[in-house]
Motif scaffolding. Structure first.
Motif, mmCIF file in Angstrom:
data_model
loop_
_atom_site.group_PDB
_atom_site.id
_atom_site.type_symbol
_atom_site.label_atom_id
_atom_site.label_comp_id
_atom_site.label_asym_id
_atom_site.label_seq_id
_atom_site.Cartn_x
_atom_site.Cartn_y
_atom_site.Cartn_z
ATOM 1 N N THR A 219 -1.354 17.682 -1.329
ATOM 2 C CA THR A 219 -1.058 17.668 0.080
ATOM 3 C C THR A 219 -2.299 18.628 0.723
ATOM 4 O O THR A 219 -2.998 18.409 1.755
ATOM 5 N N ALA B 157 -2.355 2.245 -4.374
ATOM 6 C CA ALA B 157 -1.805 3.644 -4.123
ATOM 7 C C ALA B 157 -2.959 4.878 -3.885
ATOM 8 O O ALA B 157 -3.844 4.952 -4.581
ATOM 9 N N LEU B 158 -2.549 5.871 -3.179
ATOM 10 C CA LEU B 158 -3.370 7.133 -2.865
ATOM 11 C C LEU B 158 -2.142 8.143 -3.312
ATOM 12 O O LEU B 158 -1.081 8.072 -2.600
ATOM 13 N N ILE B 159 -2.438 8.657 -4.315
ATOM 14 C CA ILE B 159 -1.637 9.872 -4.852
ATOM 15 C C ILE B 159 -2.300 11.231 -4.865
ATOM 16 O O ILE B 159 -3.412 11.198 -5.450
ATOM 17 N N PHE C 82 -6.081 13.953 -7.142
ATOM 18 C CA PHE C 82 -5.780 12.904 -6.390
ATOM 19 C C PHE C 82 -6.294 11.719 -7.348
ATOM 20 O O PHE C 82 -7.005 11.787 -8.120
ATOM 21 N N LEU D 143 0.939 -1.286 0.006
ATOM 22 C CA LEU D 143 0.127 0.023 0.047
ATOM 23 C C LEU D 143 0.852 1.319 0.091
ATOM 24 O O LEU D 143 1.718 1.517 0.838
ATOM 25 N N VAL E 135 -5.494 16.608 1.045
ATOM 26 C CA VAL E 135 -5.465 15.717 2.058
ATOM 27 C C VAL E 135 -6.085 16.622 3.497
ATOM 28 O O VAL E 135 -6.948 16.162 4.112
ATOM 29 N N THR F 55 1.324 5.367 -0.347
ATOM 30 C CA THR F 55 0.753 6.928 -0.229
ATOM 31 C C THR F 55 1.898 7.621 -0.715
ATOM 32 O O THR F 55 2.880 7.743 -0.170
ATOM 33 N N TYR F 56 1.496 8.716 -1.672
ATOM 34 C CA TYR F 56 2.243 9.660 -2.149
ATOM 35 C C TYR F 56 1.711 11.033 -2.173
ATOM 36 O O TYR F 56 0.722 11.158 -2.776
ATOM 37 N N LEU F 57 2.234 11.852 -1.272
ATOM 38 C CA LEU F 57 1.637 13.389 -0.990
ATOM 39 C C LEU F 57 2.645 14.236 -1.860
ATOM 40 O O LEU F 57 3.724 14.490 -1.158
ATOM 41 N N VAL G 19 -6.539 7.271 -6.710
ATOM 42 C CA VAL G 19 -6.817 6.133 -5.868
ATOM 43 C C VAL G 19 -7.002 4.885 -6.716
ATOM 44 O O VAL G 19 -7.936 4.570 -7.688
ATOM 45 N N TRP H 176 -10.070 6.292 -0.218
ATOM 46 C CA TRP H 176 -8.828 5.842 0.831
ATOM 47 C C TRP H 176 -9.547 4.777 1.821
ATOM 48 O O TRP H 176 -8.862 3.723 1.710
#
Length: 482
Positions: free
Chosen positions: A44, A39-41, A25, A9, A47, A11-13, A27, A63
Motif C-alpha cells: 500500500t 492482477a496488480l498486487i 509489487f 482485472l 502505491v 487489484t490487491y493492496l 503485475v 499498471w
C-alpha cells in the motif's frame, strides 16, 4: 441487470506486502482453481508513493501496461471458426453457370434507428443508454422532455433530432425522417444546426400554404369540416369570439367553397367575405386583420403549395419568435399547422412493420413542440389524435416544457401517450404526479433525486429502461463539437 463479462482485472493492496522473490509489487497473471485474471498486487505504501511521485514509476508503468492489455484483449475478435472439410471434386466440371445477382429488397437496415443518448449515473464503466424508436416494443414513438430553465432541454432535443435524421438517412430505404418544429424562442434556427439536419426556416410572412386546402385522399375534409376546424381554433385561442361571430365566420367560409366549385378559399378571401357579411367590425374581423394585413400567409395562388410538399423529407422550422409578443397569433399558427400535419399523416399511408425479433417500424416524421404548454392548455383534439394514432403511420410527437404539471394543464392528460421521458431537474415533483403521467411504481427516492439533478442529467424512461434510470445525456454541443 445487464452484466457484461470481460477479462478479469484484480487489484490487491496490503501493507508491507512482498512477493516470494522479495519484491514489493507484482503485475501479471494470477491463477487459482482454474480461474485466471490479470492482477496488480502491491504494498500500500508503494502505491501512495507512486501516486505522489512526479516521475513515471515502475509500478505506474506496469499498471498502465496491464490496463492497455485488458483493453486490447476486449477488442480482439473471437477464435476463428473451424474450416469445413473440403468437398470432393466432381468427376466432370462443366462450364460454371454465372451466379445469379443477389436479390435485394428495400427494407430497414440493421436495428433501424437506435440512438446512444448518454450513460448511466453511478455505473462502473459508464454503461451506455439508448433510445430505440424503430423498435415496435416501444408502443408509442412519443417523447416527453421536461426541465427547468438552464437544465439542458434544448441541447438534448437538438441532439435527438440530429441523430434521428442522420441514422434514418442511412438505415431507412427511402427518405430520412421529416421533422416539423414549432420554435417559440429561436433555438433551432442557427445555420450550423440547419445545415446539419437539412432544416428550412418557415418565417411567418407570405407562408406559401393555404390553411383551407383539403387533403386529396379518402380522409379529405369536407368544406363544412374545414370551416368548423378553423372556427374552433379561433374560439379556443382568442377571447371574444361568441356564438354569433363563430356562426357568421363558418357561414362565410362555406359560401366561398360553394361560390367557387369547392375550390378552397384563401385567408384573405375569407376576411373580405366576413367583413361584407358583418355589420360592424368585431373580434373576428380584428383577428383576420392581424393575419391578413401582416401577410402571415400568402394570398398569391401561384405560390401556394400542399403542406406535404413543404414537409417532404425536410426539417421544417416554424419561426414563431418572429411574431414578437403576439402569443395568441403564435398559438393560432401552431394550431393551424397541427391540422395540416395531421391531415398529411392520414394520407401518408401505413408502412408495414419489418421483421419479428426485433420488429421494426419505419420512422416517417416527428413533430416537436417547444414550450408545449402554450398549446397543450387549449385541449385541441388534433394533438391527442396525433399522439394516439401516430405509431400506425410512423409519426411521433416530442413535447418539451418546463414542468410536469404542464402536461395536464387542460382537461387532457398529454403525459399518458408518452412512452419515453427525459425528466431534467424540476423544482418540485411528487410520486403521485409522476404516476398520473404514466410513470407508476417508481422508487420513493426518485422524486427527491429529480430535484437534485445537475445540468444534462435526467431521469430516463423508455423501452429497455422500463423502470427508469438516472442518466447523464450527451448534449448537442458535445456530440458535434459546437
Amino acid at each position: 441487470m445487464k452484466v457484461r463479462v470481460g477479462k478479469p482485472l484484480l487489484t490487491y493492496l496490503q501493507h508491507g506486502a512482498r512477493t516470494n522473490d522479495g519484491e514489493d509489487f507484482y503485475v501479471g497473471e494470477v491463477e487459482a482453481d482454474g480461474f485466471t485474471a490479470e492482477a496488480l498486487i502491491a504494498d500500500t505504501a508503494l502505491v501512495f508513493d507512486s501516486i505522489e511521485s512526479d516521475e513515471n514509476t515502475d509500478l505506474a508503468a506496469g499498471w498502465c501496461a496491464l490496463v492497455d492489455a485488458i483493453g486490447k484483449d476486449a477488442n480482439e475478435p473471437g477464435p476463428p471458426e473451424a474450416e469445413p472439410e473440403p468437398e470432393p471434386e466432381p468427376e466432370a466440371d462443366p462450364e460454371p453457370e454465372a451466379d445469379p445477382e443477389p436479390k435485394t429488397e428495400p427494407g430497414i437496415a440493421g436495428e433501424g434507428v437506435r440512438l446512444g443518448v448518454g450513460s448511466l449515473l453511478g455505473s462502473i464503466g459508464r454503461s451506455t443508454v439508448d433510445f430505440w424508436p424503430s423498435n415496435t416494443n416501444l408502443n408509442q414513438m412519443n417523447v416527453g422532455i421536461v426541465g427547468d430553465l438552464g437544465t439542458g432541454k434544448t441541447e438534448l432535443v437538438k441532439a435527438l433530432i440530429a441523430q434521428i435524421r442522420s441514422q434514418a438517412a442511412k438505415v431507412q430505404p427511402t427518405k430520412s425522417t421529416s421533422m416539423l418544429i414549432f420554435d417559440y424562442k429561436g433555438d433551432f434556427q442557427r445555420d450550423e444546426f440547419l445545415q446539419r439536419v437539412g432544416g428550412v426556416v418557415l418565417r411567418p410572412h407570405a407562408i406559401p400554404v393555404n390553411v383551407f386546402m383539403p387533403v386529396t385522399s379518402d380522409h379529405s375534409r369536407l368544406p363544412y369540416q374545414q370551416a368548423a376546424a378553423f372556427v374552433d381554433v379561433l374560439k379556443k385561442i382568442y377571447r371574444g369570439v361568441g356564438p354569433v361571430q363563430a356562426s357568421l365566420l363558418n357561414e362565410s367560409i362555406r359560401e366561398l367553397y360553394e361560390q367557387n366549385g369547392n375550390r378552397p378559399p384563401t385567408l384573405a378571401e375569407v376576411r373580405t367575405q366576413y367583413i361584407e357579411k358583418s355589420a360592424n367590425p368585431d373580434s373576428v374581423s380584428s383577428i383576420l386583420d392581424s393575419f391578413v394585413l401582416s401577410h402571415i400567409f400568402s394570398d398569391d395562388r401561384t405560390t401556394l403549395k400542399p403542406f406535404g410538399e413543404l414537409l417532404d423529407g425536410n426539417v421544417l422550422v416554424v419561426a414563431l419568435d418572429h411574431l414578437g409578443q403576439d402569443q395568441s397569433a403564435k398559438n393560432a399558427l401552431v394550431a393551424l399547422f397541427l391540422n395540416l400535419y395531421y391531415d398529411n399523416m392520414l394520407r401518408s399511408g401505413k408502412p408495414p412493420f419489418q421483421g419479428t425479433d426485433p420488429q421494426l417500424r419505419y420512422l416517417k416524421s416527428f413533430l416537436l413542440v417547444d414550450e408545449a404548454v402554450n398549446i397543450m392548455r387549449y385541449d385541441f383534439p388534433v394533438l391527442m389524435d396525433l399522439m394516439l394514432q401516430g405509431r400506425q403511420f410512423g409519426y411521433g410527437v416530442m413535447l418539451a416544457s418546463q414542468y410536469l404539471s404542464h402536461f395536464r394543464e387542460g382537461r387532457e392528460n398529454y403525459g399518458q401517450p408518452l412512452r419515453t421521458w427525459f425528466i431534467h431537474k424540476v423544482p418540485s415533483v411528487t410520486g403521485r404526479e409522476l404516476a398520473n403521467l404514466g410513470l407508476p411504481d417508481l422508487s420513493h427516492d426518485v422524486p427527491r433525486r429529480i430535484t437534485e439533478l445537475r445540468q444534462h442529467e435526467v431521469f430516463f424512461k423508455s423501452f429497455g429502461f422500463d423502470e427508469g434510470r438516472f442518466v447523464r445525456v450527451v448534449p448537442y454541443y458535445e456530440l458535434y463539437g459546437n
